[in-house]
Design a protein around this motif. Sequence first.
Motif, PDB file in Angstrom:
ATOM      1  N   ILE A  74      33.745   4.373  -4.018  1.00  0.00           N
ATOM      2  CA  ILE A  74      33.691   2.978  -4.880  1.00  0.00           C
ATOM      3  C   ILE A  74      34.543   2.289  -3.782  1.00  0.00           C
ATOM      4  N   LEU A  75      33.166   1.034  -3.560  1.00  0.00           N
ATOM      5  CA  LEU A  75      33.159   0.325  -1.656  1.00  0.00           C
ATOM      6  C   LEU A  75      33.773  -1.078  -2.430  1.00  0.00           C
ATOM      7  N   ILE A  76      35.370  -1.342  -1.427  1.00  0.00           N
ATOM      8  CA  ILE A  76      35.592  -2.030  -1.218  1.00  0.00           C
ATOM      9  C   ILE A  76      35.676  -3.083  -0.702  1.00  0.00           C
ATOM     10  N   ASP A  77      35.659  -4.827  -0.752  1.00  0.00           N
ATOM     11  CA  ASP A  77      35.489  -5.532   0.663  1.00  0.00           C
ATOM     12  C   ASP A  77      36.745  -5.476   1.424  1.00  0.00           C
ATOM     13  N   GLY A  78      36.465  -4.911   2.146  1.00  0.00           N
ATOM     14  CA  GLY A  78      37.217  -4.588   3.865  1.00  0.00           C
ATOM     15  C   GLY A  78      37.656  -5.465   4.496  1.00  0.00           C
ATOM     16  N   GLY A  79      36.744  -7.233   4.364  1.00  0.00           N
ATOM     17  CA  GLY A  79      37.104  -8.444   5.322  1.00  0.00           C
ATOM     18  C   GLY A  79      36.014  -8.094   6.298  1.00  0.00           C
ATOM     19  N   LYS A  80      35.013  -7.339   6.567  1.00  0.00           N
ATOM     20  CA  LYS A  80      34.087  -7.478   7.298  1.00  0.00           C
ATOM     21  C   LYS A  80      32.750  -6.769   6.695  1.00  0.00           C
ATOM     22  N   GLU A  81      31.485  -6.802   6.933  1.00  0.00           N
ATOM     23  CA  GLU A  81      30.262  -6.208   6.872  1.00  0.00           C
ATOM     24  C   GLU A  81      31.097  -4.136   7.100  1.00  0.00           C
ATOM     25  N   SER A  82      30.490  -3.226   6.521  1.00  0.00           N
ATOM     26  CA  SER A  82      30.153  -2.304   6.667  1.00  0.00           C
ATOM     27  C   SER A  82      29.089  -1.591   6.103  1.00  0.00           C
ATOM     28  N   ALA A  83      28.987  -0.535   7.468  1.00  0.00           N
ATOM     29  CA  ALA A  83      28.255   0.539   7.579  1.00  0.00           C
ATOM     30  C   ALA A  83      27.911   0.641   5.872  1.00  0.00           C
ATOM     31  N   VAL A  84      28.660   1.362   5.201  1.00  0.00           N
ATOM     32  CA  VAL A  84      27.904   1.493   4.235  1.00  0.00           C
ATOM     33  C   VAL A  84      27.104   0.919   2.968  1.00  0.00           C
ATOM     34  N   GLN A  85      27.664  -1.512   2.913  1.00  0.00           N
ATOM     35  CA  GLN A  85      26.774  -1.931   3.061  1.00  0.00           C
ATOM     36  C   GLN A  85      26.010  -2.747   3.237  1.00  0.00           C
ATOM     37  N   ARG A  86      25.540  -1.796   4.168  1.00  0.00           N
ATOM     38  CA  ARG A  86      24.237  -2.622   5.088  1.00  0.00           C
ATOM     39  C   ARG A  86      23.803  -1.364   4.429  1.00  0.00           C
ATOM     40  N   VAL A  87      23.587   0.323   4.938  1.00  0.00           N
ATOM     41  CA  VAL A  87      22.865   1.120   5.171  1.00  0.00           C
ATOM     42  C   VAL A  87      22.334   0.697   2.595  1.00  0.00           C
ATOM     43  N   SER A  88      23.752   1.043   2.118  1.00  0.00           N
ATOM     44  CA  SER A  88      23.044   0.782   0.672  1.00  0.00           C
ATOM     45  C   SER A  88      22.777  -0.470   0.502  1.00  0.00           C
ATOM     46  N   LYS A  89      22.664  -1.556   1.192  1.00  0.00           N
ATOM     47  CA  LYS A  89      22.104  -2.346   0.348  1.00  0.00           C
ATOM     48  C   LYS A  89      23.061  -3.071  -1.091  1.00  0.00           C
ATOM     49  N   THR A  90      24.558  -2.413  -1.590  1.00  0.00           N
ATOM     50  CA  THR A  90      25.226  -2.586  -2.238  1.00  0.00           C
ATOM     51  C   THR A  90      26.264  -3.833  -1.739  1.00  0.00           C
ATOM     52  N   GLU A  91      26.432  -4.712  -2.830  1.00  0.00           N
ATOM     53  CA  GLU A  91      27.848  -4.973  -2.355  1.00  0.00           C
ATOM     54  C   GLU A  91      29.172  -4.655  -2.990  1.00  0.00           C
ATOM     55  N   PRO A  92      30.369  -5.195  -2.057  1.00  0.00           N
ATOM     56  CA  PRO A  92      31.777  -4.180  -1.325  1.00  0.00           C
ATOM     57  C   PRO A  92      32.247  -4.723  -3.514  1.00  0.00           C
ATOM     58  N   ILE A  93      32.956  -4.336  -4.187  1.00  0.00           N
ATOM     59  CA  ILE A  93      33.924  -5.152  -4.638  1.00  0.00           C
ATOM     60  C   ILE A  93      35.099  -5.737  -3.999  1.00  0.00           C
ATOM     61  N   ALA A  94      35.121  -6.764  -5.227  1.00  0.00           N
ATOM     62  CA  ALA A  94      36.368  -7.836  -4.763  1.00  0.00           C
ATOM     63  C   ALA A  94      37.440  -7.539  -4.353  1.00  0.00           C
ATOM     64  N   GLN A  95      38.925  -6.999  -3.661  1.00  0.00           N
ATOM     65  CA  GLN A  95      39.842  -6.570  -3.350  1.00  0.00           C
ATOM     66  C   GLN A  95      40.566  -7.590  -4.957  1.00  0.00           C
ATOM     67  N   SER A  96      40.482  -8.543  -5.377  1.00  0.00           N
ATOM     68  CA  SER A  96      40.744  -9.507  -6.546  1.00  0.00           C
ATOM     69  C   SER A  96      40.241  -8.721  -7.783  1.00  0.00           C
ATOM     70  N   GLU A  97      39.282  -7.573  -8.468  1.00  0.00           N
ATOM     71  CA  GLU A  97      38.819  -6.890  -9.160  1.00  0.00           C
ATOM     72  C   GLU A  97      39.534  -6.037  -9.659  1.00  0.00           C
ATOM     73  N   ILE A  98      40.715  -6.580  -9.553  1.00  0.00           N
ATOM     74  CA  ILE A  98      41.343  -4.652 -10.198  1.00  0.00           C
ATOM     75  C   ILE A  98      41.131  -4.128 -11.316  1.00  0.00           C
ATOM     76  N   LYS A  99      40.677  -5.469 -12.472  1.00  0.00           N
ATOM     77  CA  LYS A  99      40.204  -4.157 -13.556  1.00  0.00           C
ATOM     78  C   LYS A  99      39.079  -3.540 -13.418  1.00  0.00           C
ATOM     79  N   LEU A 100      37.940  -4.467 -12.753  1.00  0.00           N
ATOM     80  CA  LEU A 100      36.875  -3.801 -12.520  1.00  0.00           C
ATOM     81  C   LEU A 100      36.409  -2.518 -11.671  1.00  0.00           C
ATOM     82  N   ILE A 101      37.736  -2.584 -10.492  1.00  0.00           N
ATOM     83  CA  ILE A 101      38.235  -1.118  -9.769  1.00  0.00           C
ATOM     84  C   ILE A 101      38.468  -0.075 -10.144  1.00  0.00           C
TER      85      ILE A 101
END
Length: 236
Positions: free
Chosen positions: A129-156
């Motif tokens: 589960i990729l979670i927003d770490g405050g900068k674009e990550s390699a996982v995000q770039r390679v997988s072309k997916t968006e991280p989940i915002a840290q505020s979305e605790i229920k969704l995570i």
Amino acid sequence: MTSIYSEILASASLGEKLLCVLVDPEKFENDKAEAFLKRMPQNANYLLVGGSTATSQQTEETVKALKQHSALPVILFPGSHEQITEEADGILFLSLLSGRNPEYLIGQQIKSVSWLRDSALEILPTAYILIDGGKESAVQRVSKTEPIAQSEIKLISETALAGEFSGKKLVYLEAGSGAKNVVGSRIISEVKKNVSIPVIVGGGIRSTVQLQKVYDAGADIVVIGTAFEDDNFEQL
Ligand code: 1GP
């Protein structure tokens, strides 16, 4: 031989925290493996090997170099199906459940079957589960997916539980390598409360204070790569 997973479960049930040192074969200097391992905390439990874009040859050579100087089990943390080598002991069989890219939900997994079918590697199905770490990550770039915002605790938390219901044996909360912001304590404690499988946390952990905070929030396993790689992990 005791399996990696049964060791992890035993430690988690006793509340014993585990530490993984992550090595990216693309950046790792294999001829310095011995010195690198001497610098590592001596309580490390596993070596994780993988990166977003490492080749199969780089992965295999790094695993061999580490194995020459360490008795710790080596677990593959593959960025693609090509990063698989029999030299390792196990593999995090990741499904990127935070994203909606079928290639990283099931495509890469299917491509890896021809390597894994007759393999002796211990396969560890992992809800990644990729979670927003405050900068674009390699996982995000390679997988072309968006991280989940840290505020979305229920969704995570629900994503983690959906992973467990799908048969994953581990949950990995990932803020991304070199993240500015570590996965927040409330997220970790909420996920821990909701799932009954061990929880791994990684991304941006650079000090013993952060490490302890993540453990205290409920992480069973912590992964640290960049800070060890750059030799700037802050010990107290
Ligand atoms: C990255 O979670 C791991 O996939 C570790 O992150 O390199 O920031 O320690 P760092």
